[in-house]
Design an enzyme around this catalytic site. Sequence first.
Site, PDB file in Angstrom:
ATOM      1  N   GLY A 109     -27.256 -51.092   1.889  1.00 14.74           N
ATOM      2  CA  GLY A 109     -28.493 -50.473   0.921  1.00 14.74           C
ATOM      3  C   GLY A 109     -28.533 -48.912   0.975  1.00 14.74           C
ATOM      4  CD  GLU A 112     -26.137 -51.907  -2.317  1.00 15.41           C
ATOM      5  OE1 GLU A 112     -26.756 -52.222  -1.116  1.00 15.41           O
ATOM      6  OE2 GLU A 112     -25.644 -52.704  -3.018  1.00 15.41           O
ATOM      7  CD  GLU A 132     -23.755 -54.544   1.431  1.00 19.79           C
ATOM      8  OE1 GLU A 132     -22.561 -54.337   1.595  1.00 19.79           O
ATOM      9  OE2 GLU A 132     -24.488 -53.934   0.847  1.00 19.79           O
TER      10      GLU A 132
HETATM   11  N1  CAA Z   1     -31.369 -53.935   9.594  1.00 15.64           N
HETATM   12  C1  CAA Z   1     -32.103 -54.084  10.626  1.00 15.64           C
HETATM   13  N2  CAA Z   1     -32.014 -53.268  11.876  1.00 15.64           N
HETATM   14  C2  CAA Z   1     -31.039 -52.477  11.908  1.00 15.64           C
HETATM   15  C3  CAA Z   1     -30.058 -52.259  10.901  1.00 15.64           C
HETATM   16  C4  CAA Z   1     -30.242 -53.036   9.597  1.00 15.64           C
HETATM   17  N3  CAA Z   1     -29.410 -52.740   8.761  1.00 15.64           N
HETATM   18  N4  CAA Z   1     -29.053 -51.080  11.161  1.00 15.64           N
HETATM   19  C5  CAA Z   1     -29.560 -50.896  12.424  1.00 15.64           C
HETATM   20  N5  CAA Z   1     -30.675 -51.623  12.766  1.00 15.64           N
HETATM   21  C6  CAA Z   1     -31.292 -51.614  14.256  1.00 15.64           C
HETATM   22  C7  CAA Z   1     -30.408 -52.130  15.332  1.00 15.64           C
HETATM   23  O1  CAA Z   1     -30.636 -53.822  15.326  1.00 15.64           O
HETATM   24  C8  CAA Z   1     -31.006 -51.552  16.516  1.00 15.64           C
HETATM   25  O2  CAA Z   1     -32.259 -52.041  16.813  1.00 15.64           O
HETATM   26  P1  CAA Z   1     -32.653 -52.211  18.507  1.00 15.64           P
HETATM   27  O3  CAA Z   1     -32.599 -50.917  19.029  1.00 15.64           O
HETATM   28  O4  CAA Z   1     -34.061 -53.122  18.115  1.00 15.64           O
HETATM   29  O5  CAA Z   1     -31.560 -53.231  18.902  1.00 15.64           O
HETATM   30  C9  CAA Z   1     -31.236 -50.155  15.896  1.00 15.64           C
HETATM   31  O6  CAA Z   1     -31.299 -50.280  14.751  1.00 15.64           O
HETATM   32  C10 CAA Z   1     -29.981 -49.073  16.506  1.00 15.64           C
HETATM   33  O7  CAA Z   1     -29.058 -49.640  15.995  1.00 15.64           O
HETATM   34  P2  CAA Z   1     -27.788 -50.174  17.029  1.00 15.64           P
HETATM   35  O8  CAA Z   1     -28.036 -50.161  18.396  1.00 15.64           O
HETATM   36  O9  CAA Z   1     -26.790 -50.932  15.949  1.00 15.64           O
HETATM   37  O10 CAA Z   1     -27.048 -48.497  16.678  1.00 15.64           O
HETATM   38  P3  CAA Z   1     -25.393 -48.183  16.804  1.00 15.64           P
HETATM   39  O11 CAA Z   1     -25.297 -46.616  16.892  1.00 15.64           O
HETATM   40  O12 CAA Z   1     -24.745 -48.905  18.010  1.00 15.64           O
HETATM   41  O13 CAA Z   1     -24.751 -48.751  15.409  1.00 15.64           O
HETATM   42  C11 CAA Z   1     -24.654 -48.831  12.947  1.00 15.64           C
HETATM   43  C12 CAA Z   1     -25.070 -47.945  14.256  1.00 15.64           C
HETATM   44  C13 CAA Z   1     -22.920 -48.746  12.950  1.00 15.64           C
HETATM   45  C14 CAA Z   1     -25.369 -48.164  11.929  1.00 15.64           C
HETATM   46  C15 CAA Z   1     -25.199 -50.442  13.225  1.00 15.64           C
HETATM   47  O14 CAA Z   1     -26.547 -50.290  13.483  1.00 15.64           O
HETATM   48  C16 CAA Z   1     -25.011 -51.317  12.140  1.00 15.64           C
HETATM   49  O15 CAA Z   1     -23.843 -51.795  11.896  1.00 15.64           O
HETATM   50  N6  CAA Z   1     -25.834 -51.660  11.387  1.00 15.64           N
HETATM   51  C17 CAA Z   1     -26.054 -52.678  10.459  1.00 15.64           C
HETATM   52  C18 CAA Z   1     -25.225 -51.830   9.153  1.00 15.64           C
HETATM   53  C19 CAA Z   1     -25.345 -53.070   7.974  1.00 15.64           C
HETATM   54  O16 CAA Z   1     -24.540 -54.015   8.230  1.00 15.64           O
HETATM   55  N7  CAA Z   1     -25.801 -52.525   6.818  1.00 15.64           N
HETATM   56  C20 CAA Z   1     -25.775 -53.482   5.747  1.00 15.64           C
HETATM   57  C21 CAA Z   1     -27.084 -54.320   5.585  1.00 15.64           C
HETATM   58  S1  CAA Z   1     -26.938 -55.598   4.468  1.00 15.64           S
HETATM   59  C22 CAA Z   1     -27.314 -54.803   3.222  1.00 15.64           C
HETATM   60  O17 CAA Z   1     -27.503 -53.632   2.893  1.00 15.64           O
HETATM   61  C23 CAA Z   1     -27.531 -55.815   1.920  1.00 15.64           C
HETATM   62  C24 CAA Z   1     -27.534 -54.933   0.515  1.00 15.64           C
HETATM   63  O18 CAA Z   1     -26.567 -54.717  -0.223  1.00 15.64           O
HETATM   64  C25 CAA Z   1     -28.844 -54.593   0.226  1.00 15.64           C
END
Ligand code: CAA
Length: 258
Positions: A109, A112, A132
Site C-alpha cells: 500500500g 500504491e 502481497e
Molecule cells: N502492517 C502492520 N505492521 C507492520 C507492517 C505492516 N505492513 N510493516 C511493519 N509493521 C510493524 C512490524 O510488525 C513491527 O511491529 P512490532 O515492533 O510491534 O513487532 C514494526 O512495524 C517494525 O517492523 P519490523 O520489525 O518488521 O522492521 P524491519 O526493519 O525488520 O523490517 C520491513 C522492515 C521490511 C518493512 C518489514 O516490516 C516488512 O516486511 N513489513 C511488511 C511489508 C509488507 O508486506 N507490506 C505489504 C502489506 S499488504 C498490502 O499492502 C496490501 C495492499 O496492497 C494494500
Amino acid sequence: MNHVILEIADQIATVTINRPKSLNALNSETLSELKECFTELEGRKDVRVVILTGSGGKAFVAGADISEMVNATPAEGRAMSLLAMEAFSKLENMPQVTIAAVNGYALGGGCEIAMACDIRIAAENAVFGQPECGLGILPGFGGTQRLARLIGKGRAKELIFTCDRIDAQEAYRVGLANKVVPADRLMDACWEMAGKILSKGSYAVSVAKSVINAGQDMDLANGLRLEADAFGLAFSTHDKQEGMTAFLEKRPARLTDF
Ligand code: CAA
C-alpha cells in the site's frame, strides 16, 4: 486526526502519515483520515502543491496494516480496498500537484499511495515493492493497475509475481521514481520542485494534470480532442494574456489564475 498530520505553509501542504511504530502501515482509521484530509485539501485555494511523506525516518509506508487484515473477512478486505481506492483516487485527481517524498520503505500500500501521486522523489534509502503475493493476497490499493501504467505490464508483473524489492536507483531506472536524492536533502528537493511548479501558471498546471489523467483512459483521438478543448479554454484566462504579453515585453510574468 490521530495518524495524519497536515501542515500548510507558502501554498504547500505537507501531509505526514504518522504511525512510526508500525512503519506507517495503513489501517482503516488512517485510510479514513487520509480521505478526510484529501477532501479538505482539494477544496483549498490557498494550497497548490501537496507533499506526502511518512514519519519516523525509516519508512514512507510499509503497506496496508497486516495486523488488521489477518482476521478480516472477504467483505472486510473488499471494503478496505474500496476505502483506499476512494482516498487514493482523490489524491490522484485533486487539482493540486502532489509529490510523494519517499523516505524509506514504500511497500504494498505504500508503493500504491506513492503511485497515486503525480511525482515521486525518492531518498537514497527508499525501497519499493509489492510483497502481497508473498502474503497470499494481491495488491489491493491500486497496484495491479497503476504499476502497470507507470512502468509497463511486463515489469509490473515481474515485481508483483516475484515480490522483489527494488532500491531507489532501480526505481528511478524503471520510471517509478522521478529522481533520487540523499536522504537528508529529500524535503528540500520536494520544496525545490514545488517552488518551480508554483512559479508556473497554476490554472494551466492543474488543467494539464487533469487532461493527462483523463487521457490515460481514452483512445488517442479522444485524448487529443480533450487537449484541444482545454487548450482553447486556456485562451480565456488572465494568465494566458499576461504570460504571452510578458514574454513579448521581455519581463517576468505575473501568473495568478488557479
Ligand atoms: N502492517 C502492520 N505492521 C507492520 C507492517 C505492516 N505492513 N510493516 C511493519 N509493521 C510493524 C512490524 O510488525 C513491527 O511491529 P512490532 O515492533 O510491534 O513487532 C514494526 O512495524 C517494525 O517492523 P519490523 O520489525 O518488521 O522492521 P524491519 O526493519 O525488520 O523490517 C520491513 C522492515 C521490511 C518493512 C518489514 O516490516 C516488512 O516486511 N513489513 C511488511 C511489508 C509488507 O508486506 N507490506 C505489504 C502489506 S499488504 C498490502 O499492502 C496490501 C495492499 O496492497 C494494500
